[in-house]
Structures are given as structure tokens and as C-alpha cells.
Write a protein that holds these residues in place. Structure first.
Motif: not given
Length: 198
Positions: A34-39
Motif C-alpha cells: 500500500l505504501a508503494t501504491r499511495w506514494t
């Protein structure tokens, strides 16, 4: 100093998108996913504002568009900072998940980062003077390349029902901004043809 706020906003958005998933009750790998997607997503508006700043002045020259153009460099640097956080999140996710990087991500994304950092490190008067005409060529090619990478990435989401809405919204924004650039280019071209007409 006040013009630099988009740069620090980009960093804060990237760090915020990196940290938020870790407050959710989900497993470690999913948190980094999720961190990858949101960043990747939070810096997108900054890229879009940098992309349309000059064309908006060329089409509708007013106080707002001129103010936007005066901060274009900092919108671009904000996107670079945000996407640096995204790069960290992506590398970490690939390492802890054990998944190999897709070929498109490895080469397309890698080329995008080379262009992004080339633009970021030359976003100053000294580089502009030293590079001459090549400075404009780099930044023109670079901003279009980053726009196209997002277009290619989010066009693929149109095929998946789970991500179709996100794809439609993002591709629509990209299409609109592309149209704005095209209209501005046609307007400038018509002026040049008229000026050179006998």
C-alpha cells in the motif's frame, strides 16, 4: 521562499503516504504494498501542475496562471521528492515480498527515474546557462516522458474492474492536460506562421 512550498509539500505527501499504511491492521507485506501504491499517487497532482503551468499562461494569461508558472520548478521538485519516497517504498516492498520487479517497472520506471533526477538536478540557473539549448530539450522531453509513463501505467487499470474507476479518473486528467498542451502548441505555432507570413 514562499514559492518553495510545493517542494516541501511533495516531501510531506510522500512521507505521509509511506507512513499511513502502518497504522492499519494488516500484514507487513501488504503495508509496504500500500505504501508503494499511495506514494506513487500523492505526487501526481504536483506533476500535473508542473506539466500545465506554461501552457495555461500561453492560453489564458492571468494572475492565477502566472503564479502557477512562477512556481513550476518547485512543483517539479516536489514531485521528485515525493517520488523518491515512492522509490524507497517500492524497493523495500520488492525486497520483503520476494517478488521480482516486472520488466516494465524495471526498464520503464528506471528510465523515468533517470529523467526525473536529470531534470531535478538541472533545475537551476547555472545548469540552464551551461546546457544552453539542451536544457530546454531535456526538460521538454522529460516532462512529456513522465506524463506518458503515468498514461501507460493507468491505461492498464482500465481493463481491471477493481481499478477501472481510478484508471478512468487518472487517464481523463492526463488526457485533459495533454489537450491543454496541444492547444497551447497550436496557438504558438499559428502566431509564428502569421508573423513569418509575407
Amino acid at each position: 521562499m514562499t514559492k518553495r512550498w510545493p517542494m516541501w509539500l511533495g516531501l510531506l505527501l510522500g512521507l505521509g503516504a509511506l507512513l499511513v499504511p502502518f497504522f492499519l491492521q494488516i500484514d507487513w507485506v501488504t503495508q509496504w504494498q500500500l505504501a508503494t501504491r499511495w506514494t506513487s499517487r500523492v505526487g501526481f497532482p504536483l506533476l500535473i501542475l508542473a506539466y500545465v503551468a506554461r501552457p495555461l499562461v500561453q492560453i489564458w494569461s492571468n494572475g492565477f496562471s502566472k503564479a502557477l508558472l512562477s512556481m513550476r520548478k518547485y512543483f517539479g521538485l516536489g514531485f521528485a521528492l515525493s517520488h523518491t519516497v515512492h522509490l524507497f517504498a517500492l524497493i523495500t516492498y520488492l525486497q520483503i515480498s520476494g517478488q521480482p520487479a516486472p520488466v516494465a517497472t524495471l526498464y520503464g520506471g528506471g528510465a523515468g527515474y533517470v529523467i526525473l533526477y536529470a531534470m531535478a538536478f538541472t533545475s537551476n540557473r547555472a545548469a540552464m546557462t551551461a546546457m544552453g539549448v539542451w536544457w530546454k530539450r531535456l526538460h521538454t522531453l522529460g516532462i512529456h516522458a513522465l506524463w506518458f509513463i503515468y498514461l501507460a501505467s493507468y491505461s492498464g487499470r482500465l481493463l481491471d474492474p477493481d481499478t477501472r474507476l481510478l484508471g478512468v479518473i487518472t487517464v481523463s486528467i492526463l488526457g485533459l492536460t495533454g489537450a491543454i498542451r496541444l492547444i497551447a502548441w497550436l496557438k504558438i505555432r499559428r502566431k509564428r506562421i502569421s508573423a513569418n507570413a509575407p
